[in-house]
Design a protein around this motif. Sequence first.
Motif, PDB file in Angstrom:
ATOM      1  N   LEU A 272       0.822  -1.210   0.000  1.00 52.77           N
ATOM      2  CA  LEU A 272       0.000   0.000   0.000  1.00 52.77           C
ATOM      3  C   LEU A 272       0.855   1.260   0.000  1.00 52.77           C
ATOM      4  O   LEU A 272       0.415   2.305  -0.488  1.00 52.77           O
ATOM      5  N   ALA A 273       2.063   1.184   0.528  1.00 50.75           N
ATOM      6  CA  ALA A 273       2.960   2.344   0.447  1.00 50.75           C
ATOM      7  C   ALA A 273       3.267   2.674  -1.002  1.00 50.75           C
ATOM      8  O   ALA A 273       3.338   3.849  -1.390  1.00 50.75           O
ATOM      9  N   ARG A 274       3.433   1.642  -1.829  1.00 54.43           N
ATOM     10  CA  ARG A 274       3.649   1.882  -3.263  1.00 54.43           C
ATOM     11  C   ARG A 274       2.385   2.437  -3.898  1.00 54.43           C
ATOM     12  O   ARG A 274       2.443   3.318  -4.770  1.00 54.43           O
ATOM     13  N   GLU A 275       1.239   1.944  -3.476  1.00 56.57           N
ATOM     14  CA  GLU A 275      -0.040   2.364  -4.051  1.00 56.57           C
ATOM     15  C   GLU A 275      -0.342   3.830  -3.729  1.00 56.57           C
ATOM     16  O   GLU A 275      -0.767   4.596  -4.594  1.00 56.57           O
ATOM     17  N   TYR A 276      -0.129   4.220  -2.463  1.00 54.61           N
ATOM     18  CA  TYR A 276      -0.553   5.541  -2.012  1.00 54.61           C
ATOM     19  C   TYR A 276       0.583   6.554  -1.859  1.00 54.61           C
ATOM     20  O   TYR A 276       0.324   7.751  -1.738  1.00 54.61           O
TER      21      TYR A 276
END
Length: 308
Positions: A272-276
């Motif tokens: 999710l760090a990559r996503e957001y």
Amino acid sequence: MPESTTGSSQNRVALVAGATRGAGRGIAVELGAAGATVYVTGRSTRAERSEYDRPETIEDTADLVTEAGGRGIAVPTDHLDPAQVKALVDRIADEQGRLDVLVNDIWGGEKLFEWDAPVWEHDLDKGLRLLRLAVDTHAVTSHHALPLLLRHPGGLVVEVTDGTADYNRDTYRVSFFYDLAKTSVLRMAFALGHELGPRGATALALTPGWLRSEIMLDEFGVREDNWRDALTRVPHFAISETPRYVGRAVAALAADPRVSRFNGTSLSSGGLAREYGFTDLDGSRPDAWRYLVEVQDPGKPADVTGYR
């Protein structure tokens, strides 16, 4: 984009069940930083400790939520007791009239599982207690809290576990009881996705990576400010992350108007760090589960280059 979240949870009401320490505390604080009112629950209070017998309390967590910019409300709750959970949800309904985010992070099993002990050698009472704490608590809480969450569209349920669905499908996790507990939580998120999705809410499973929780730091004899001293003994600990990292993942999910695309799925803090686009407190972006598959599990030397 702010480092703490991708948006705001202002005016939202959250319940973080199991927020005394670790991931639950990190999630509660980051929801507070996004402006939410956060009910934090657990059995460890300033008046009485749980079987963990540790110093962290839900009152401490509530104070941290408020200091971060939200409103923290501590409610002592044993999530194995349906009457206590019902009273908790009734209180949230009376005081707020809504529940927007439910985080099921109840665990309590660190002192109960035995590493690599087969089921016939594992202490049976401890194993069954672990399952009650890790599985029954989530079911009891969902049973009582979801009608309130469904009063308004767009509600979010986060089932916190250890390991992604892909990783746990192919990997034996510690012991029979631990494996069963963590896999069960993944399946609960999948089932809740089917039940909540048609009713306008989203359920998903979320795992942190190698968490620098209070218990883990004590185990390694380090503090958050010198955690790298543990790398001489456990080099792969270099991929670890703070509890606030998974907290930022939840805050980002709660602020995402398109969060329903994740309904019923299994997610990780690193993914999710990559996503957001959020980071951990030190500005890094650890991706522990990719690291485990590609570096640690194959037996390669510890090297986090490209993984944080």
